[in-house]
Design an enzyme around this catalytic site. Structure first.
Site, PDB file in Angstrom:
ATOM      1  CB  SER A 135      -0.875  -0.042   1.257  1.00  0.00           C
ATOM      2  OG  SER A 135      -1.631   1.129   1.390  1.00  0.00           O
ATOM      3  CE  LYS A 161      -4.906  -0.013   0.284  1.00  0.00           C
ATOM      4  NZ  LYS A 161      -5.712  -0.824   1.224  1.00  0.00           N
ATOM      5  CE  LYS A 163      -4.200   3.569   2.416  1.00  0.00           C
ATOM      6  NZ  LYS A 163      -5.486   3.030   2.918  1.00  0.00           N
ATOM      7  CG  ASP A 189      -8.030   2.209   0.639  1.00  0.00           C
ATOM      8  OD1 ASP A 189      -9.198   2.622   0.709  1.00  0.00           O
ATOM      9  OD2 ASP A 189      -7.433   1.686   1.608  1.00  0.00           O
ATOM     10  CD  GLU A 214      -9.151  -0.915   0.419  1.00  0.00           C
ATOM     11  OE1 GLU A 214      -8.183  -1.106  -0.361  1.00  0.00           O
ATOM     12  OE2 GLU A 214      -9.060  -1.071   1.649  1.00  0.00           O
ATOM     13  CG  ASP A 239     -11.111  -1.168   4.634  1.00  0.00           C
ATOM     14  OD1 ASP A 239     -11.478  -1.683   5.695  1.00  0.00           O
ATOM     15  OD2 ASP A 239      -9.991  -0.622   4.527  1.00  0.00           O
ATOM     16  CE  LYS A 263      -7.909  -2.555   6.452  1.00  0.00           C
ATOM     17  NZ  LYS A 263      -8.165  -1.094   6.505  1.00  0.00           N
ATOM     18  N   GLY A 291      -4.726  -4.645   5.755  1.00  0.00           N
ATOM     19  CA  GLY A 291      -3.653  -4.466   6.731  1.00  0.00           C
ATOM     20  C   GLY A 291      -3.856  -3.194   7.527  1.00  0.00           C
TER      21      GLY A 291
END
Ligand code: SMG
Ligand code: MG
Length: 369
Positions: A135, A161, A163, A189, A214, A239, A263, A291
């Site tokens: 990430s 991934k 952000k 995400d 996400e 998520d 998660k 995570g």
């Protein structure tokens, strides 16, 4: 199994570089560990809350308070406890899933160590290694982003991934695609940073062939996620919105989700996480393991979960060195985009005494009546 006592312990792990999301910039990981002591074995769990209630409503001082005053007393009252009995015993306390998950994980670890069984086997895991990704936080500029991604690809991660947030979305995605081409497994995400007014804007990501987007909208806004699925070709992953197996079933029924990030902390524990896996498998919905910048304790347990057959997408389970100079366990290392699932009893790892002592900032020992 009777519980002799429970230790709460805070450890501070400085991050190798700041991690910026749409909601915070983190410089160090203040992790909360739970150690359950029983006559037969000790068990470890990690609470994934962060310092401030900005990812979800939980935060670490709050988790300590609810563990000390309500959760731990409910399992140390002298009766025998099993891991499956932990959640029902805590059910009268509303919310606080991360705190509950950490306590259940520690009880489960102690139980499995006594029985000599690995967490992966207990949960129904089948894989001996799992695909993992990394990430990548929000950067000041595209150059810094490309440098960081380049380093991760050289380290062998098989999936990136990014952000994102308003103002940092199409441009970074386009830059990464431009540099590494259409075959790089790439996803984004948003950590709830968008509003329904951004629905049309988000469809601009469709041309970049992402694995998924996400949680673009608020955790309670299931309807906007369903709407995005109707107008966009990018698979929608939830998520923050998914807190339980019942919630996962509901989101699927409402047409709001293509893929689920699981998660264990967010959903109240590894046992509920496995139930979400089962619900998603029954509906043909792929899942992957999220995570929360876990230390080796949480990372080991996440690998066990990710070994279940429905975890078909790479997890946010990177090497210890992605975040930490020193981990509290033997470091985890990703190789060729995969990580080995621990096979020892329980979570299969224990904190290293010296590292644990050096990084501990606070601890408290709690016994029953
Ligand atoms: O452990 O590599 C990790 C972190 C992965 O991006 C990551 N987690 O929303 O999925 C998410 C974020 C939340 C991080 S808040 C501590
Ligand atoms: Mg997320």
């Amino acid at each position: 199994m009777k519980i002799t006592g429970v230790e709460l312990r805070r450890v501070e792990l400085p991050l190798v570089s700041p991690f910026r999301t749409s909601f915070a910039v983190e410089h160090s990981r203040n992790a909360l560990l739970v150690r359950v002591v029983t006559p037969g074995a000790e068990g470890w769990g990690e609470c994934v809350s962060i310092d401030e209630p900005v990812y979800s409503s939980e935060y670490t001082d709050g988790a300590i308070d609810v563990l000390r005053r309500f959760l731990i007393p409910a399992v140390t009252n002298g009766d025998d406890v099993t891991a499956v009995a932990v959640a029902p015993r805590l059910a009268h306390i509303k919310g606080h899933r991360m705190a509950k998950a950490a306590l259940e994980a520690a009880v489960l670890d102690a139980e499995l160590r006594s029985a000599g069984m690995s967490l992966a086997s207990r949960l129904g895991g089948t894989a001996t290694s799992v695909p993992v990704g990394v990430s990548v936080g929000i950067k000041d500029d595209i150059g810094a982003l490309l440098d960081e991604v380049s380093g991760y690809l050289e380290s062998g991660y098989g999936r990136i991934k990014l952000k994102i947030q308003p103002g940092w979305d199409v441009e970074p995605v386009a830059a990464v695609r431009d540099r590494w081409g259409p075959r790089l497994p790439l996803q984004v995400d948003a950590n709830t940073a968008y509003t329904p007014a951004d629905l049309r804007h988000l469809t601009r990501l469709d041309e970049y062939d992402l694995l998924l987007i996400e949680q673009p909208f608020d955790e309670e806004d299931i309807a906007s996620h369903a709407r995005l699925r109707q107008i966009s070709t990018t698979p929608v992953c939830l998520d923050e919105s998914i807190l339980s197996a019942a919630g996962a079933a509901d989101a699927i029924t409402r047409g709001a989700v293509d893929i689920v990030n699981i998660k264990p902390g967010r959903v109240g524990g590894y046992l509920e996480a496995a139930r979400i896996h089962d619900v998603c498998a029954a509906h043909g919905i792929p899942v992957w393991c999220g995570g929360m910048l876990e230390t080796g304790i949480g990372r080991a347990a996440n690998l066990a979960l990710a070994s279940l057959p429905g975890f078909t997408l790479p997890g946010d389970i990177s090497s210890s060195a992605r975040y930490f100079h020193t981990d509290i366990t033997e470091p985890f290392v990703a190789q060729d985009g995969r990580m080995t699932v621990p096979t020892g009893p329980g979570i299969g790892v224990t904190p290293l005494t010296d590292a644990l002592a050096a990084l501990t900032t606070w601890s408290e020992w709690i016994t029953g009546p």
